[in-house]
Design a protein around this motif. Structure first.
Motif, PDB file in Angstrom:
ATOM      1  N   SER A 166       3.383   2.201 -16.053  1.00  0.00           N
ATOM      2  CA  SER A 166       2.460   1.882 -15.088  1.00  0.00           C
ATOM      3  C   SER A 166       2.468   2.683 -14.224  1.00  0.00           C
ATOM      4  CB  SER A 166       3.170   0.483 -14.371  1.00  0.00           C
ATOM      5  OG  SER A 166       4.333   0.835 -13.422  1.00  0.00           O
ATOM      6  N   ASP A 167       1.464   2.483 -13.174  1.00  0.00           N
ATOM      7  CA  ASP A 167       1.176   3.599 -11.965  1.00  0.00           C
ATOM      8  C   ASP A 167       1.826   3.349 -10.898  1.00  0.00           C
ATOM      9  OD1 ASP A 167      -0.466   5.003 -13.381  1.00  0.00           O
ATOM     10  OD2 ASP A 167      -2.429   3.931 -12.934  1.00  0.00           O
ATOM     11  N   GLN A 168       2.968   2.329 -11.027  1.00  0.00           N
ATOM     12  CA  GLN A 168       3.927   2.185  -9.980  1.00  0.00           C
ATOM     13  C   GLN A 168       4.435   3.422  -9.378  1.00  0.00           C
ATOM     14  OE1 GLN A 168       5.735  -2.172  -9.917  1.00  0.00           O
ATOM     15  NE2 GLN A 168       5.564  -1.655 -11.971  1.00  0.00           N
ATOM     16  N   GLN A 178       1.881  -2.296   2.949  1.00  0.00           N
ATOM     17  CA  GLN A 178       2.317  -2.019   1.674  1.00  0.00           C
ATOM     18  C   GLN A 178       4.096  -2.513   1.433  1.00  0.00           C
ATOM     19  OE1 GLN A 178       1.180  -1.115  -1.124  1.00  0.00           O
ATOM     20  NE2 GLN A 178       2.842  -0.984  -2.239  1.00  0.00           N
ATOM     21  N   GLY A 220       3.595  -7.470  -3.990  1.00  0.00           N
ATOM     22  CA  GLY A 220       3.568  -6.625  -5.117  1.00  0.00           C
ATOM     23  C   GLY A 220       4.734  -5.676  -5.319  1.00  0.00           C
ATOM     24  N   VAL A 221       5.585  -5.631  -4.496  1.00  0.00           N
ATOM     25  CA  VAL A 221       6.939  -4.975  -4.594  1.00  0.00           C
ATOM     26  C   VAL A 221       7.916  -5.514  -5.552  1.00  0.00           C
ATOM     27  CG1 VAL A 221       8.896  -4.175  -3.255  1.00  0.00           C
ATOM     28  CG2 VAL A 221       6.527  -3.763  -2.102  1.00  0.00           C
ATOM     29  N   HIS A 254       0.819  10.463 -13.753  1.00  0.00           N
ATOM     30  CA  HIS A 254       0.228   9.686 -12.935  1.00  0.00           C
ATOM     31  C   HIS A 254      -1.084  10.008 -11.968  1.00  0.00           C
ATOM     32  CE1 HIS A 254       0.350   7.245  -9.049  1.00  0.00           C
ATOM     33  NE2 HIS A 254       1.072   6.149  -9.879  1.00  0.00           N
ATOM     34  N   LEU A 271       8.269   2.351 -14.352  1.00  0.00           N
ATOM     35  CA  LEU A 271       7.417   3.381 -13.938  1.00  0.00           C
ATOM     36  C   LEU A 271       6.708   3.999 -15.226  1.00  0.00           C
ATOM     37  CD1 LEU A 271       8.635   3.006 -10.880  1.00  0.00           C
ATOM     38  CD2 LEU A 271       8.915   5.184 -10.717  1.00  0.00           C
ATOM     39  N   PHE A 323      -0.805   2.208  -4.442  1.00  0.00           N
ATOM     40  CA  PHE A 323       0.114   1.736  -5.541  1.00  0.00           C
ATOM     41  C   PHE A 323       0.901   0.768  -5.151  1.00  0.00           C
ATOM     42  CE2 PHE A 323      -2.283   5.830  -5.925  1.00  0.00           C
ATOM     43  CZ  PHE A 323      -2.658   5.742  -7.368  1.00  0.00           C
ATOM     44  N   PRO A 324       1.156   0.068  -6.270  1.00  0.00           N
ATOM     45  CA  PRO A 324       2.592  -0.796  -6.117  1.00  0.00           C
ATOM     46  C   PRO A 324       3.746  -0.119  -6.141  1.00  0.00           C
ATOM     47  CG  PRO A 324       1.341  -1.170  -8.332  1.00  0.00           C
ATOM     48  CD  PRO A 324       0.679  -0.242  -7.494  1.00  0.00           C
ATOM     49  N   TRP A 325       4.907  -0.771  -5.796  1.00  0.00           N
ATOM     50  CA  TRP A 325       6.135  -0.188  -5.696  1.00  0.00           C
ATOM     51  C   TRP A 325       7.264  -0.707  -6.365  1.00  0.00           C
ATOM     52  CZ3 TRP A 325       8.009   4.416  -2.908  1.00  0.00           C
ATOM     53  CH2 TRP A 325       6.976   5.265  -2.591  1.00  0.00           C
ATOM     54  N   VAL A 326       8.220   0.107  -6.708  1.00  0.00           N
ATOM     55  CA  VAL A 326       9.544  -0.429  -7.289  1.00  0.00           C
ATOM     56  C   VAL A 326      10.509   0.112  -6.156  1.00  0.00           C
ATOM     57  CG1 VAL A 326      11.255  -0.475  -8.964  1.00  0.00           C
ATOM     58  CG2 VAL A 326       8.518  -0.558 -10.031  1.00  0.00           C
TER      59      VAL A 326
END
Length: 394
Positions: A330-332, A305, A313-314, A266, A327, A282-285
């Protein structure tokens, strides 16, 4: 179906009075009725419940075990019946109470009958007889369906816990004969599944290789409801502070840290130092609200965010497997327990950034007043012995 409620009341009266004559008078039945009821109870339990002496009939060790659990069960029922007509204490049966439980949970007679494997008129008749004995309305029909009254909800809850007590009695009685009966039912929150619970179950299996253990995973609110109904013995995982309700007991066993994770390679991992503000790019999970991990992330990360619905985006999920796969591709970023992150070390890396307030208590949640069986006590000891970090965790 457990022993008849009437028989249990006669049994407790005889255990208290030590005389068939006095027990019969206290229960307003004949002496032969008491004798027959005690014979049936002994047959059902497979144990001698009384021993005769010149001073009367006295409880055996098995009788004391049953008396303890039966008195707890009947206290629960009698407390729920306190404002109801007296006939219900004498006339109620387990079949009727089981029908009440099913209808109160499903709020539909047809669905309740299907669950119980009975005809719908039979279930309706059972609950109607309870209503008549109680002198109260238990169900109200509205344009939107059936509504359970507060009195019915309280009685159904008491009946669930009373049945759980008698299941505990069966396990305790079997143990007196060197046999095993019953089972352990565990509610597993995400963290407990990542090593602690499997390790404890394997350790327990060394001494109880054939004892049934059932593990139910789910959301906290679902597991808490099942715990309070007596369907689950204990819930393992993150504790809720303050306690969400006063009829549960929480025992902290260790603390766990919430960490930020990402795929190996990452972009953030190439930086010498990561600030909290860097995470907002960055987007999040994330887990759903109101879980403890989500609360820690909400408080720690820069807005907007994760400021709620304004952050489309979450991605929200309670599944570590789903989080891992999202993850990896992606760059999440994601927030999980350090213990969970260590299990996923091949796929995910822990970012070198500290979240304020990241420690959360982990432990056991049980019902207030719950008394475990011998096997359940053994499992509790194993759980405490196998916590991450061992005795130093406390």
């Amino acid at each position: 179906m457990p022993a008849s409620l009437r028989h249990l009341r006669m049994f407790l009266a005889l255990g208290c009075d030590n005389s068939v004559t006095r027990a019969a008078a206290a229960c307003h039945v004949s002496q032969p009725a008491v004798t027959q009821a005690m014979g049936k109870l002994a047959q059902e339990t497979g144990q001698a419940l009384f021993q005769r002496s010149p001073q009367g009939l006295f409880l055996t060790e098995a009788g004391k075990v049953l008396a303890h659990r039966a008195s707890r069960a009947l206290r629960l029922l009698d407390a729920a019946m306190a404002d109801m007509g007296r006939p219900i204490r004498v006339q109620a049966t387990w079949a009727q109470l089981s029908a009440l439980i099913a209808v109160s949970e499903l709020e539909n007679f047809t669905l309740a009958a299907r669950r119980l494997g009975l005809a719908q008129p039979t279930v309706h008749r059972s609950t109607s007889m309870l209503e008549q004995a109680a002198g109260m309305v238990f169900f109200q029909r509205t344009a939107h369906g059936l509504i359970t009254t507060r009195a019915a909800q309280n009685l159904a809850q008491a009946a669930r816990l009373a049945l759980a007590e008698l299941e505990q009695a069966a396990s305790d009685l079997a143990a007196l004969n060197g046999a095993e009966a019953g089972r352990i039912v565990l509610g597993a929150l995400p963290l407990s599944r990542s090593g602690w619970l499997p390790r404890a179950v394997l350790e327990f299996r060394k001494t109880r290789p054939r004892f049934p253990v059932e593990i139910i995973d789910g959301r906290y609110d679902e597991l808490l409801l099942a715990l309070r109904r007596g369907e689950i013995d204990m819930v393992l995982g993150a504790l809720r502070l303050p306690s969400p309700i006063d009829d549960i007991v929480q025992e902290r066993l260790f603390d766990d840290e919430v960490v930020v994770v990402a795929r190996h390679g990452h972009p953030l991992l190439r930086r010498g130092k990561i600030e909290l503000a860097d995470l907002a790019a960055f987007p999040w999970v994330m887990p759903r609200r109101p879980t403890p991990i989500r609360a820690i992330l909400d408080a720690a990360l820069p807005r907007p965010q994760i400021a709620g619905h304004e952050s489309p985006g979450v991605i929200e999920t309670s599944s570590v497997i789903v989080l891992r796969e999202l993850l990896r591709g992606s760059d999440q970023l994601g927030g999980v327990s350090r213990l969970q992150a260590e299990v996923e070390a091949e796929a995910l890396a822990i970012l070198p950034v500290h979240l304020p307030g990241a420690l959360r208590p982990i432990g056991l949640t049980t019902r207030a007043g719950w008394e475990p069986t011998g096997a359940q006590r053994e499992f509790l000891a194993v759980l405490r012995r196998t916590v991450p970090g061992g005795g130093d965790a406390l």
